[in-house]
Every structure is written in C-alpha cells, then in structure tokens.
Design a protein around this motif. Sequence first.
Motif, PDB file in Angstrom:
ATOM      1  N   PRO A 168       0.818  -1.217   0.000  1.00 61.74           N
ATOM      2  CA  PRO A 168       0.000   0.000   0.000  1.00 61.74           C
ATOM      3  C   PRO A 168       0.852   1.267   0.000  1.00 61.74           C
ATOM      4  N   THR A 169       0.461   2.213  -0.837  1.00 66.44           N
ATOM      5  CA  THR A 169       1.112   3.515  -0.904  1.00 66.44           C
ATOM      6  C   THR A 169       0.138   4.562  -0.361  1.00 66.44           C
ATOM      7  N   LYS A 170       0.589   5.318   0.618  1.00 63.86           N
ATOM      8  CA  LYS A 170      -0.267   6.349   1.203  1.00 63.86           C
ATOM      9  C   LYS A 170      -0.437   7.497   0.214  1.00 63.86           C
ATOM     10  N   ALA A 206      -6.716   5.288   4.238  1.00 58.78           N
ATOM     11  CA  ALA A 206      -5.349   5.036   4.718  1.00 58.78           C
ATOM     12  C   ALA A 206      -5.380   4.056   5.881  1.00 58.78           C
ATOM     13  N   ASP A 209      -6.876  -2.124   4.260  1.00 59.17           N
ATOM     14  CA  ASP A 209      -6.479  -2.901   3.087  1.00 59.17           C
ATOM     15  C   ASP A 209      -7.582  -3.894   2.752  1.00 59.17           C
ATOM     16  N   ALA A 235      -5.969  11.214   4.328  1.00 54.87           N
ATOM     17  CA  ALA A 235      -5.286  10.426   3.303  1.00 54.87           C
ATOM     18  C   ALA A 235      -6.066   9.171   2.941  1.00 54.87           C
ATOM     19  N   GLN A 237      -5.194   5.341   0.477  1.00 56.04           N
ATOM     20  CA  GLN A 237      -4.047   4.540   0.071  1.00 56.04           C
ATOM     21  C   GLN A 237      -4.407   3.750  -1.170  1.00 56.04           C
ATOM     22  N   LYS A 239      -2.963   0.411  -3.899  1.00 50.29           N
ATOM     23  CA  LYS A 239      -2.062  -0.689  -4.218  1.00 50.29           C
ATOM     24  C   LYS A 239      -2.636  -1.448  -5.395  1.00 50.29           C
TER      25      LYS A 239
END
Length: 632
Positions: A168-170, A206, A209, A235, A237, A239
């Motif tokens: 995961p990218t914030k 954020a 997942d 935020a 996230q 992926k």
Amino acid sequence: MRLQHRLALVLTALVVATGIAAVGPASTAAAAAPTTGRFTPLDTTRVWSGSVPTTATVIPIAGHGGVPANATAVVVNVEVENPTAAGTARVTPAGVSSGVTSQAFRKGQTVSALQTVRLVGGKVQVQLSAGKATVYLDVSGYYANGSGATFTPLNAARVFNQKVGTTPTKVPLAGRAGIPSTATAVAVNTEVGTPSANGYVRVTPAGKDATVAAQVFTKGTTISNLVIVKLVGGAAQVKVSSGTATVFMDVAGYYANTSTGSVYVPVNPVRAASTSLTTTPRTIRLSGTAGVPGTATAIVATATTTTAKTTASSYLRFTPSGQDPQVATQVLGAGQTLSNAVMTKLVGSTVDRRAQAKVSVGTASLTVDVAGYFMDGSSGSGFGADVSWPQGGSSASYPKNQAFGIVGVNNGLATTTNPYLAQQLAWAKTSAGGTSQPKTQLYVNTANPGQYFADNPTVPRTSWPTSNVDPGGTKVPASASGNPYGTCVAGTAALTSTQCSWMYGWNRAYEDAKTRGVTSPGSYRWWLDAETDGSWQKTTTLNRATLEGMTAYFVSLGATVGVYSSPAEWSTLFGVVPASSRLYTLPTWRAIGTATAASAQAACSAAPYVAGGRTTMVQYVTGSTDNVVSCV
C-alpha cells in the motif's frame, strides 16, 4: 386544476353560463422537497456476490456493510466477472427497469465500475443485457437525510501521480487541489497506467487494506475509473494486486461535515445527453435535462462511449464547462464501448448549467445517463409548488421552501376571482429561486361554453361576446394583429364561430389581468389551465381559438404565456396545433398525476403539447400535494 384533486362542482345552468373551467389545485400540505442526502463514507466492504442473468436480480443493501435502513442511495463498486456474452450491466433502483447503461463489457471481459444508485425499500437491482456473469457489489458509502457530509465539487485537478506496487502507498489528499483538512471523503478519478501484470487496483482509506477491487485491468492496458474513498488523517491509500503500475488520481470534489456544501438528490437513471465528440471540447447542457434543476452544482452520471464512432485509441475528458485539464475520465481503445461513472461540477447560469467533453484523438459517440445531482440546499428545494382558493387564506397551509410559486387567479371558474389571491401572491414572492423559472407565476382557468349555450337556449349568455369590443370598451380590430378570425357578431350561429371563440378568450384574459387584483399583470408568466371537465366546444379549432385569444391579450401586456394540461386532455381538446397558431411556440407545463419526483424528472424529456415549444415544467402529485419540477 390538478388531475387527482378536482373538487366536485354543481354544474347549474347559471354556473355553466358564466363559463366553466377546471377547478384549482386542492393540495394543502407543504411542498415536498426532493429526496436529499448527506454522505457517510464507509470502509469499502463487499455486500453481495452472485450470478446475474438477463432478468432483474433484486439485492438488499440496507442493513449490510454499514448501510442503514434510512439510506436513500448507496455508492457501490460493481464488478462483472467473466460474462458469457458481450453486453451491458444495468444497476438501478429496485423495481426500476431502465434502458440506460451502467457499464459495458465484452464476452469474457471482467470489468469494474463505481455506481451511485437510489435505494427503493433499501434495495437495488442488477441485470445484464445478454448472457450471465458473476457480479460483486462493494459498498463505500451511502446518502441519507439528516446527518452526514455535504459535497463540494471542484475543478478537475491532478492530486497523485506515482508508480505503485503490491505494498500500500499512502496518498495524502487534504490540502491539495482545494481539498480541506476537514474533508471526510473525496471523489477521485483513478487511472492505472501500463500495468506490468494482470490484476486489480485497490483504493481504500489510509491504513485499510480491504480485499475488494476498485477496478480490474490486464497487462499493458491503461484503464480509468471513478472512486469515492473515505479519508483517514486526510489520506487514502492505493495498491495493485500484482506487478506495478503508474496510478494517476484527479479530484472531482470532496465531502465534509458542513452545511455549506451540496446535498444529493438521487433519481431513476435517465438519459440526459447523446452527442458526438471530437478533440475540440463540446459543452453539454445538463440543467433542464433529465430533471436536473438550475440549482444543481454537480451531476452523478454514467458516460458511455459507443463502439461505432470510436475511431482511434484515445481517452475521454468529461469536465466542468470551460475547464480543459489534462485528466482522463476514461481510456478508450479503437472500436471499444466503455462506460464510466462521472461526478462533474456544473458551470453556468441557472438557465444553462453545463459540463463539457472531448476525446484526445479521433471521434467518438457519447451518451450521458444521469443517476442524480447535487444542489445547494440553501437555495430552496429546487422544486416549485402551486396554490389557489382550496388552500384558503392561512399561510400555514401553503407549501414551504419552494423554489418558485404558481398562484391560481380564479376561484375554480374562468369568470371568478380567487378570494385569497393577495395572500397567495405574497407567499409566492417568498420563493427561494435558484431555477430558471420566474419565482412568481400565475395560472388561470379556461373554457369555451359556446356549444353549451347553443344547446341550452334558455341559459343566460352574459359571458359570451357579441362583438369585438372587450369588457374595457376597447374594440379589437379584425386583423392579423387583433382578432385573426374576423369580427364576432350576435346570434346563435356565432356561438360556434372562431371569431367569437377567440374573443371569448381575449375577454377572459382581460378580466384576469384587469379585474382580479393582479398588480402589473404584464410582469408575470400566465399559464392557461385547460382540462376536459370544463365546458368546451366540439371541435379542436374552436377550442384553440379561445386559448389563442387569451394568449394574444396577455402578450399585448408584455407577459409570457404557457399551457397546462395532461397529455390526453390536451389531445382531446386541442388536437395538433398548426404552426400558424399563436399557441405553436408556447411552453408546456405537463401534468402526470400521482407519481414520484423521479418519474416527473423523466417526463421532462417528453414531447411538448405544441411542436414549436418545449416542456418546461412537470407537475406530479404526492398524497394531497402538487409538486412542480422545473425542466429548464
């Protein structure tokens, strides 16, 4: 006046002699504001999966995934997996069959797209146009009356551009492109560029997942999809499930717990536009189509590019009018049919609010199917209402929060005066506005009792003209600028003449404007209420002549005029209006009886009663209340 609320009148000879018209509206309750909603974002959760065929599958949503029983609409990602035939998926309110497209797919192609769907009894329905497929529904939020966030649309702007992988990218979003720190969720168009492997992208709050797919992609194929995602600490996230891809995010707007934003009005899906596109931006008018009012700040819709007119690999940009940012709403291959959800700010006046669209290469054919719109709640309901003598003189019985008000001038008959006219005009002048409709309008009852007088020779004929002299003593010339049919004369034959039928209409309009207590009558729009339970001639030509005479008088004062009726009644009384008639360009106020706001909005697309005009308002009944949708 209204189809479901006519009051019984004793049709005595004296009453008929004065000229019967349909009775006024009998509604007494407050005008119903449209079903509005504030948004509550949720952690994306799967609420249903199963096989869907070409027959409608009804799916309960309320009570699942955090969606409460009072939700009016739901935001749901719809994934169609391995369809057995090429076609479209239609996601609509339960019980509502619609010919509009939610998403298109090829045989064997798994697709995923966001939808915002009105709930009926807490349910939606899904069906395919061909074959069958496994369908997954993942909810990410809902709209409900009362608590929740309002929406603020933004000009499309890029807020994220980065290669991402399976970790995961914030994605910090608060503080970018107009998104405040108080935002609870955002709407972002998410593009996955040249993925290195087959897979799917997940855009989630954020730190969350979820095992749900925002969109499915194949290796090397760039795709784009709208996502509404809850923010945690300002935020989200992102992926991908396998490999890597460059992800672009373009903001369309944000939600915040404030009263200054816009509330959501869900509708049954309806086509609002169908047009061809090139590389030059084309503006698309959306106010006045599909029931979208001038108060709308943004629309929620499905944009579909059709196969036949897609001439090259390209991408669609669907943006606010006048804004041409470098963002892709949808990425197209040559010969493809693709559908995407769009949430787009509308720009312009209350008369003409628009978005715009273009393709980057070649040409394409575009349809826009509206599922709802946002409106500024502070500008009133966006719906109008009408009152007349049945509501009495008490302001407590008058509708509240109306965008525009329409007042009946008569007391149920064409030759009478509404005794509460002054109070009701004062009510109408408190209308909030926010649509292209005049805030205060009038309607008058109409009739043509000439045939009745001919059939009943002992009945007094005091209301029937015997010359071209009106009640004010002015002689109306027999000419194209006056009575186009000639001179009205006395006698039995004149009771069924076009000359006297026209003059009868002129005289009733004169009395409505000059003797009922209307100040500055030339400053209003006057609606001619025509219904079959009045007294009318046997021929449509004579009946049209009466409305032509009324129109001529009101226009002579500088006023504007429109016609009100139901489709069947108009056809019975007036038939097809020729282009030579003064009625030919008049706007239509269409009555559809007991119905919903959604069906009234859809009726805005119906043909007008006169070919040279357009349908500008639709009246519908809920309970004892008459409500009016503005179509322009």
